[in-house]
Design a protein around this motif. Structure first.
Motif, PDB file in Angstrom:
ATOM      1  N   ARG A   1       0.817  -1.224   0.000  1.00  0.00           N
ATOM      2  CA  ARG A   1       0.000   0.000   0.000  1.00  0.00           C
ATOM      3  C   ARG A   1       0.846   1.268   0.000  1.00  0.00           C
ATOM      4  O   ARG A   1       0.341   2.358  -0.223  1.00  0.00           O
ATOM      5  CB  ARG A   1      -0.991  -0.008   1.163  1.00  0.00           C
ATOM      6  CG  ARG A   1      -0.406   0.113   2.545  1.00  0.00           C
ATOM      7  CD  ARG A   1      -1.487  -0.127   3.601  1.00  0.00           C
ATOM      8  NE  ARG A   1      -0.982   0.096   4.939  1.00  0.00           N
ATOM      9  CZ  ARG A   1      -1.012   1.265   5.572  1.00  0.00           C
ATOM     10  NH1 ARG A   1      -1.542   2.316   4.968  1.00  0.00           N
ATOM     11  NH2 ARG A   1      -0.522   1.393   6.788  1.00  0.00           N
TER      12      ARG A   1
ATOM     13  N   GLU B   1       1.163   9.559   0.777  1.00  0.00           N
ATOM     14  CA  GLU B   1      -0.175  10.150   0.753  1.00  0.00           C
ATOM     15  C   GLU B   1      -0.576  10.621  -0.640  1.00  0.00           C
ATOM     16  O   GLU B   1      -1.758  10.901  -0.901  1.00  0.00           O
ATOM     17  CB  GLU B   1      -0.257  11.319   1.736  1.00  0.00           C
ATOM     18  CG  GLU B   1       0.582  12.535   1.379  1.00  0.00           C
ATOM     19  CD  GLU B   1       2.040  12.443   1.829  1.00  0.00           C
ATOM     20  OE1 GLU B   1       2.743  13.466   1.737  1.00  0.00           O
ATOM     21  OE2 GLU B   1       2.461  11.354   2.289  1.00  0.00           O
TER      22      GLU B   1
ATOM     23  N   GLY C   1      -5.374   3.983  -0.804  1.00  0.00           N
ATOM     24  CA  GLY C   1      -4.931   3.374   0.439  1.00  0.00           C
ATOM     25  C   GLY C   1      -5.602   2.071   0.795  1.00  0.00           C
ATOM     26  O   GLY C   1      -5.179   1.404   1.747  1.00  0.00           O
TER      27      GLY C   1
END
Length: 468
Positions: free
Chosen positions: A147, A433, A449
């Motif tokens: 991830r 992010e 995510g």
């Protein structure tokens, strides 16, 4: 009359093609699995440094079947079409050096250097866990890698320190292999033979590795499993027999080896002194990788370059454990092959390729007091194609090119501000992010995510509860 003539001519043509062995239905191009349009592509293909806006086509065999500038050819059909709308696409990051199971022990021994940290983790904590625990620890770490944009990893698997006296217990390796396979990450499974001794001979060690490799062939086939390699222990051995045995395994079973070598300043004199073992054993070559390799001398560097040995650079853990700063510009100047690894999440604490690139780049620039000694493009290359190359999978992974596996990270640059140089923005400003989605083999593995088909919170809870 004309219609009958045309019909007859068409019948004759089809009959002729059939007799010639041509299936008319198969002459049409098969539908692609995935078509991505309107993306800024940072391919990492050598000689193709300038990013371009274009498209990617992925076939059902998980490979890129076409990639190019502008719009895709008209009439191209795909099961799934994704309009990237200006987002950036890079190859999936590859960690050439990871300990996936260590995700269960983040933040451990915060004021210890390597030796003290090893004692806390490998003596006080890890031996209390069972093989089933390591399934969950490894799955947790693999999902965390995935991830965060790491689509492929070399994984050092945990094995009991008394491997010899346990007559070759494979339960740990098998549990960790199942977890690697379950996660969806591409992986190199690294297996340790332990330390040879009176109860554990070279022949037993070779049989142990062969038996495990045979067992992997009985498991469900998956393109995610790249290969098996050795977790080398030559630098910590009492004599040269360990290295000779590992070299023999590499030759007889046709596998590679990654060794933790010259990681800390405290052990550098001792570890340099055993380098003749590596030379005499014949283990030096392109199938060998030095993990860390912070403190080599000039002779070791020359031999590493001469025999095309790879190096895995792990700046996050080298900084956390105060191991030192690897002289990467010098290695590259000598033609040494270098990749990057995020190491274990108990020594680097974050499986974060963005932090890893920044840490490495900034430390090297500070060491040289020169901002041009290593560039953002170079560290991105090291964490993608460089890592694939040192692991011997550069023909499959590491860049966006026709014929390679379609492992890709989609970056949303909205938070980057004005972009003067895409590589500088990606490395200096980018972070996990900013990942919009991640593909493995053209399949959507992560979206905003969320890992497809996985309950990450449940896995994390299970791993944490087992540590507790």
């Amino acid at each position: 009359f004309k219609m009958k003539t045309l019909t007859k001519a068409l019948f004759v043509l089809i009959l002729s093609l059939s007799l010639a062995g041509v299936n008319v239905a198969q002459t049409q191009a098969p539908q692609a699995k995935l078509l991505i349009t309107n993306a800024l592509l940072l391919t990492m293909v050598p000689g193709q440094e300038k990013p371009f806006t274009g498209y990617i086509v992925v076939g059902n065999d998980e490979t890129i079947t076409a990639i190019g500038t502008g719009s895709p050819p008209s009439g191209l059909s795909a099961t799934t079409t994704y309009n990237a709308a200006g987002k950036w696409i890079i190859p999936g990051f590859i960690s050439a050096h990871s300990h996936l199971w260590q995700s269960a022990y983040r933040g451990l021994a915060p004021d210890k250097e390597l030796d003290g940290w090893l004692t806390v983790l490998y003596v006080e904590h890890a031996p209390k866990s069972k093989a089933e625990d390591f399934y969950w620890f490894t799955l947790d770490g693999a999902l965390d890698h995935l991830r965060h944009g790491i689509t492929g990893a070399f994984n050092f698997n945990y094995a009991p320190s008394d491997l010899g006296s346990s007559t070759g217990d494979q339960s740990f390796d098998r549990s960790e292999f199942r977890a690697e396979s379950k996660s969806g990450i591409r992986f190199v499974h690294s297996i340790s033979i332990g330390q040879l001794g009176p109860k554990w001979s070279a022949d037993q060690a070779i049989a142990y590795v062969k038996s495990f490799m045979d067992w992997t062939k009985t498991q469900p086939s998956s393109s995610r499993f790249l290969k098996t390699m050795l977790d080398g222990g030559g630098a910590y051995a009492e004599n040269a027999d360990q290295v000779r045995t590992e070299a023999r395994i590499m030759r007889e079973l046709g596998i590679g080896d990654e060794q933790h070598y010259l990681e800390t300043a405290a052990e550098q004199v001792k570890e340099r002194s055993v380098f003749p073992w590596f030379v005499e054993s014949g283990i030096l070559g392109p199938n060998l990788v030095w993990g860390h390799f912070v403190h080599p001398d000039h002779n070791i560097l020359e031999q590493t370059a001469k025999f095309h040995v790879g190096v895995s650079w792990n700046p996050l853990s080298n900084g956390r454990l105060a191991s030192g700063i690897a002289d990467i510009p010098a290695y590259l100047k000598m033609g040494i092959r270098v990749g990057m690894g995020v190491d274990g999440e108990a020594s680097a604490d974050r499986a974060d390729p963005f932090e890893n690139m920044r840490m490495g780049l900034y430390l090297v620039r500070a060491k040289y007091e020169n901002a041009s000694v290593l560039s953002p493009y170079q560290v991105l290359q090291l964490h993608t194609l460089g890592s694939a190359d040192v692991l011997g999978v550069g023909d499959k992974l590491g860049s966006l090119a026709k014929g390679k596996l379609a492992d890709m990270v989609v970056i949303d640059p909205n938070e980057f501000g004005h972009v003067f140089d895409p590589y500088a923005s990606l490395v200096f400003v980018g972070g996990v992010e900013d990942i919009d989605r991640i593909y493995v083999g053209g399949d959507l593995a992560v979206s905003h995510g969320k890992v497809s088909g996985q309950n990450v919170d449940e896995v994390r809870h299970e791993a944490e509860s087992r540590v507790r």
